[in-house]
Scaffold this motif. Structure first.
Motif, PDB file in Angstrom:
ATOM      1  N   LEU A  14       1.059  -1.839   1.762  1.00 26.81           N
ATOM      2  CA  LEU A  14      -0.813  -0.336   2.525  1.00 26.81           C
ATOM      3  C   LEU A  14      -1.564  -0.422   2.019  1.00 26.81           C
ATOM      4  N   ALA A  15      -1.507  -0.146   0.860  1.00 25.43           N
ATOM      5  CA  ALA A  15      -2.827   0.377  -0.419  1.00 25.43           C
ATOM      6  C   ALA A  15      -3.598  -1.194  -0.038  1.00 25.43           C
ATOM      7  N   ASP A  16      -3.460  -2.260  -0.369  1.00 28.18           N
ATOM      8  CA  ASP A  16      -4.451  -3.344   0.605  1.00 28.18           C
ATOM      9  C   ASP A  16      -4.897  -2.964   1.763  1.00 28.18           C
ATOM     10  N   GLU A  17      -3.933  -2.857   2.786  1.00 23.81           N
ATOM     11  CA  GLU A  17      -4.455  -2.804   4.391  1.00 23.81           C
ATOM     12  C   GLU A  17      -5.803  -2.007   3.987  1.00 23.81           C
ATOM     13  N   LEU A  66      -4.352  -0.164  13.589  1.00 20.82           N
ATOM     14  CA  LEU A  66      -2.678   0.673  14.159  1.00 20.82           C
ATOM     15  C   LEU A  66      -1.988  -0.762  14.408  1.00 20.82           C
ATOM     16  N   GLN A  67      -2.454  -1.777  14.663  1.00 23.70           N
ATOM     17  CA  GLN A  67      -1.941  -2.971  14.955  1.00 23.70           C
ATOM     18  C   GLN A  67      -1.460  -3.558  13.018  1.00 23.70           C
ATOM     19  N   ARG A  68      -2.551  -3.679  12.769  1.00 21.81           N
ATOM     20  CA  ARG A  68      -2.082  -3.738  10.979  1.00 21.81           C
ATOM     21  C   ARG A  68      -1.632  -3.319  10.655  1.00 21.81           C
ATOM     22  N   LEU A  69      -1.086  -1.561  10.801  1.00 22.18           N
ATOM     23  CA  LEU A  69       0.357  -1.420   9.608  1.00 22.18           C
ATOM     24  C   LEU A  69       1.606  -1.468  10.834  1.00 22.18           C
ATOM     25  N   LEU A  72       2.806  -4.297   9.524  1.00 25.08           N
ATOM     26  CA  LEU A  72       3.317  -4.571   7.919  1.00 25.08           C
ATOM     27  C   LEU A  72       5.436  -3.344   8.003  1.00 25.08           C
ATOM     28  N   GLN A  73       4.838  -2.089   9.095  1.00 24.65           N
ATOM     29  CA  GLN A  73       6.155  -1.631   9.087  1.00 24.65           C
ATOM     30  C   GLN A  73       7.192  -2.760   9.278  1.00 24.65           C
ATOM     31  N   GLU A  74       6.326  -3.286  10.421  1.00 19.89           N
ATOM     32  CA  GLU A  74       7.956  -4.503  11.155  1.00 19.89           C
ATOM     33  C   GLU A  74       8.610  -5.254   9.601  1.00 19.89           C
ATOM     34  N   LYS A  75       7.805  -5.304   8.855  1.00 20.00           N
ATOM     35  CA  LYS A  75       8.036  -6.259   7.791  1.00 20.00           C
ATOM     36  C   LYS A  75       8.769  -5.644   6.302  1.00 20.00           C
ATOM     37  N   GLY A  76       8.922  -4.063   6.630  1.00 23.43           N
ATOM     38  CA  GLY A  76       9.438  -3.459   5.742  1.00 23.43           C
ATOM     39  C   GLY A  76       8.521  -3.214   4.841  1.00 23.43           C
ATOM     40  N   LYS A  77       7.381  -2.925   5.670  1.00 24.39           N
ATOM     41  CA  LYS A  77       5.899  -2.628   3.585  1.00 24.39           C
ATOM     42  C   LYS A  77       5.663  -0.914   3.696  1.00 24.39           C
TER      43      LYS A  77
END
Length: 130
Positions: A14-17, A66-69, A72-77
């Motif tokens: 999340l921080a890097d994104e 929102l798409q990019r986040l 990340l959420q789907e990957k458990g990040k």
């Protein structure tokens, strides 16, 4: 403007994104700073103009973020219970402050604005650890 996608692949945290997103937005802001100064100045002194500007200029959160986040959420990040829309709105509000106060009023150099924004985001993102 929310129709521009970040030209790099999504990041792994999340921080890097969010750091990449804000760096992209700060770089884009430089291209539009003269236009923004005119719009802001006129909107502050002319209520009719302000209303028209708000009708014409998109002032909504970036769907690409929102798409990019979501990825990340789907990957458990990002924790499943984190509200991604809230993160997007937080970033949108924060970046409006950066544009107006740091880049326009204080004329903070881009590099410093990016460094300051990255520092803020690294602290902010700690609240969303999986």
């Amino acid at each position: 403007v929310c129709d521009e996608e970040i030209p790099t692949p999504p990041k792994e945290t999340l921080a890097d994104e969010l750091c990449r997103y804000t760096e992209f937005k700060i770089n884009k802001a430089k291209e539009r700073s003269h236009f923004a100064k005119i719009i802001i100045t006129q909107a502050l002194t002319d209520n009719k103009f302000r209303k028209k500007a708000l009708e014409k200029i998109p002032m909504f959160m970036d769907p690409h973020l929102l798409q990019r986040l979501t990825l990340l959420q789907e990957k458990g990040k990002i924790p499943a219970d984190a509200h991604l829309m809230d993160i997007c709105v937080d970033m949108d509000n924060y970046m409006h402050g950066v544009f107006l106060f740091d880049l326009i009023l204080r004329e903070t150099p881009e590099e410093k604005a990016i460094a300051d924004t990255s520092r803020f985001i690294r602290h902010y993102a700690k609240g969303f650890k999986s």
